[in-house]
Design an enzyme around this catalytic site. Structure first.
Site, PDB file in Angstrom:
ATOM      1  N   ASN A  41       0.800  -1.228   0.000  1.00 57.37           N
ATOM      2  CA  ASN A  41       0.000   0.000   0.000  1.00 57.37           C
ATOM      3  C   ASN A  41       0.830   1.273   0.000  1.00 57.37           C
ATOM      4  OD1 ASN A  41       0.729  -0.743   2.644  1.00 57.37           O
ATOM      5  ND2 ASN A  41      -0.985   0.339   3.553  1.00 57.37           N
ATOM      6  N   LYS A  64      12.224  -7.780   0.851  1.00 57.28           N
ATOM      7  CA  LYS A  64      11.275  -8.410  -0.071  1.00 57.28           C
ATOM      8  C   LYS A  64      10.066  -7.492  -0.205  1.00 57.28           C
ATOM      9  CE  LYS A  64       7.757 -11.034   0.110  1.00 57.28           C
ATOM     10  NZ  LYS A  64       7.040 -10.582  -1.127  1.00 57.28           N
ATOM     11  N   SER A  66       6.355  -6.319  -1.812  1.00 53.78           N
ATOM     12  CA  SER A  66       5.178  -7.054  -2.268  1.00 53.78           C
ATOM     13  C   SER A  66       5.321  -7.384  -3.745  1.00 53.78           C
ATOM     14  CB  SER A  66       3.918  -6.224  -2.051  1.00 53.78           C
ATOM     15  OG  SER A  66       2.816  -6.789  -2.739  1.00 53.78           O
ATOM     16  N   GLU A  67       4.879  -8.564  -4.127  1.00 49.26           N
ATOM     17  CA  GLU A  67       4.905  -8.945  -5.532  1.00 49.26           C
ATOM     18  C   GLU A  67       4.001  -8.054  -6.384  1.00 49.26           C
ATOM     19  OE1 GLU A  67       2.153 -11.811  -3.297  1.00 49.26           O
ATOM     20  OE2 GLU A  67       4.052 -10.755  -2.972  1.00 49.26           O
ATOM     21  N   THR A 121      -0.868 -12.805   8.606  1.00 46.93           N
ATOM     22  CA  THR A 121       0.460 -13.088   8.073  1.00 46.93           C
ATOM     23  C   THR A 121       1.530 -12.828   9.127  1.00 46.93           C
ATOM     24  OG1 THR A 121      -0.278 -12.510   5.848  1.00 46.93           O
ATOM     25  CG2 THR A 121       2.100 -12.561   6.240  1.00 46.93           C
ATOM     26  N   GLU A 140       4.349  -4.726  12.315  1.00 48.03           N
ATOM     27  CA  GLU A 140       3.360  -3.644  12.258  1.00 48.03           C
ATOM     28  C   GLU A 140       2.187  -4.199  11.467  1.00 48.03           C
ATOM     29  OE1 GLU A 140       0.971  -1.172  10.947  1.00 48.03           O
ATOM     30  OE2 GLU A 140       2.556  -0.384   9.660  1.00 48.03           O
ATOM     31  N   CYS A 175      -3.200   1.067   7.038  1.00 51.38           N
ATOM     32  CA  CYS A 175      -3.384   0.305   8.276  1.00 51.38           C
ATOM     33  C   CYS A 175      -4.049   1.137   9.366  1.00 51.38           C
ATOM     34  CB  CYS A 175      -2.052  -0.244   8.767  1.00 51.38           C
ATOM     35  SG  CYS A 175      -0.789   1.013   9.054  1.00 51.38           S
ATOM     36  N   LYS A 343      -2.181  -4.789  21.360  1.00 50.61           N
ATOM     37  CA  LYS A 343      -2.913  -6.038  21.077  1.00 50.61           C
ATOM     38  C   LYS A 343      -2.313  -6.734  19.846  1.00 50.61           C
ATOM     39  CE  LYS A 343      -7.235  -4.250  23.023  1.00 50.61           C
ATOM     40  NZ  LYS A 343      -8.641  -3.937  22.777  1.00 50.61           N
ATOM     41  N   GLY A 346       0.457  -5.401  16.512  1.00 51.61           N
ATOM     42  CA  GLY A 346       1.881  -5.403  16.269  1.00 51.61           C
ATOM     43  C   GLY A 346       2.748  -5.552  17.491  1.00 51.61           C
ATOM     44  N   GLU A 350       8.234   1.682  15.259  1.00 50.36           N
ATOM     45  CA  GLU A 350       9.017   2.159  14.138  1.00 50.36           C
ATOM     46  C   GLU A 350       9.079   3.682  14.163  1.00 50.36           C
ATOM     47  OE1 GLU A 350       8.901  -0.900  10.596  1.00 50.36           O
ATOM     48  OE2 GLU A 350       6.842  -0.209  10.985  1.00 50.36           O
TER      49      GLU A 350
END
Length: 380
Positions: A41, A64, A66-67, A121, A140, A175, A343, A346, A350
């Site tokens: 995003n 890595k 996002s694809e 994830t 996060e 998020c 909670k 995360g 950061e």
């Protein structure tokens, strides 16, 4: 990047209070190799949030992206080489999360993993790191953030615009999106009318077009997921005040800004992270009821409070379970302010001084000025 570059030579350890015949030090040392898994995003911003502090602490990084959004990360790595980062220190590897991301988490040379994305994830990554390590993680994760609006706001139209922008920016694919409006009952009707007007004035289109004021959804699959939650919420009793479906005939995945009311806290639209321009509306009569509605069993990433009463705002700040709370505005992440969740939203923070510490290990060193006369285990 500038923030952590400036911190790099001010980070190294500390002295400890010890007996007069010894010197105690804590030395900050890098982990070695950090695996950084970034979301789609805000691909460049999120990559820099992870890469900059990891490098500043002395680590090598394997990023890595996002694809779905790899290009800016590849350019980022090219620019890093041009800027003088030695080859092999900042690396980008592409691939699907289930294969490439999992391989990074499991690799024995990867000492720590940092990830931004969904709670599901993140939980899987944490589990994998525990099994193959254990190795530390910074996570996060998701949010379902409330915006509490009280009747004493001085300008209803302005506050409504703030609330609307907090859920329609980047088409709600944020998020910290303020996806749950909790509003004092006495101003609910005029406030909702302002929201409806704002929503209906948004114009979907490509993000590079100056005429566009509403971004596309990342994929048709994600747009269909958003619509599925909206339709399930309608079946559970929600009323659609505006929106409630995809735009037709635009040749892309554009979702209508949607207002839902008539919900309780068990409704899917209230419980689940939608990650789209969908705002739920619930009314309250007093602070206690507002706090009860704001409480979420899973998430605690962010919250907004809109009121002219600073005492009320400060009371609510203490009681809201969220990593970031904004007063009379929404979303303000700046250099030096810690960002992360409570909670299941995360682990770790950061964008702040503590982030640099999180990318370092601490080694304790004790220097004895003379040969001790007692056994090492003797009390002081």
């Amino acid at each position: 990047i500038r923030f952590f570059a400036e911190l790099a030579d001010k980070h190294g350890g500390s002295l400890a209070a010890t007996q007069t015949d010894r010197l105690g030090m804590q030395i900050a040392e890098p982990y070695g190799v950090i695996a950084a898994i970034a979301p789609w995003n805000f691909p460049l911003s999120m990559a820099s949030w992870k890469v900059a502090p990891a490098l500043a602490a002395g680590n090598a990084v394997v990023l890595k992206p996002s694809e779905l959004t790899p290009y800016s990360s590849l350019r980022f790595a090219e620019l890093a080489l041009q800027a003088g980062i030695p080859a092999g220190i900042f690396n980008v590897v592409q691939g699907d999360g289930r294969v490439t991301g999992d391989a990074l988490c499991r690799h024995p040379r990867v000492a720590k993993v940092t990830f931004t994305g969904s709670t599901a994830t993140g939980s899987s990554i944490m589990s994998t790191c525990a099994l193959v390590g254990p190795k530390p993680v910074t996570l996060e994760l998701g949010g379902k953030s409330p915006q509490l609006v009280f009747a004493d706001v001085p300008d209803i139209a302005r506050t409504a615009r703030t609330v609307a922008m907090a859920i329609t920016g980047n088409a709600g694919q944020v998020c910290v999106s303020g996806s749950r409006l909790l509003i004092e009952r006495s101003i609910m009707q005029p406030f909702v009318e302002h929201l409806r007007t704002y929503f209906e004035q948004l114009r979907p289109g490509p993000t590079w077009s100056s005429a566009s004021t509403l971004s596309p959804i990342i994929s048709r699959q994600q747009a269909n997921r958003i619509d599925g939650i909206v339709q399930r919420s309608r079946q559970a009793g929600a009323e659609v005040l505006c929106g409630g479906g995809l735009f037709d005939g635009l040749g892309g995945a554009y979702y209508q800004p949607t207002l839902l009311t008539g919900l309780d806290n068990s409704n899917p639209a209230v419980c689940e992270e939608i990650f789209g321009p969908v705002l739920t509306v619930q009314a309250f009569d007093d602070e206690a009821e507002a706090l009860g509605l704001a409480e979420h069993a899973t998430y605690g990433l962010a919250a907004g409070v809109h009121t002219a009463d600073i005492n009320r705002a400060l009371r609510l700040v203490r009681r809201l379970e969220a990593g970031s709370v904004w007063i009379n505005r929404y979303s303000n992440i700046t250099n030096g302010t810690a960002f992360g969740g409570y909670k299941n939203s995360g682990i770790g923070r950061e964008f702040c001084h503590e982030t640099l510490n999180a990318y370092s290990q601490v080694k304790t060193v004790t220097v004895q000025s003379e040969v001790p006369t007692t056994a090492w285990f003797a009390p002081r």
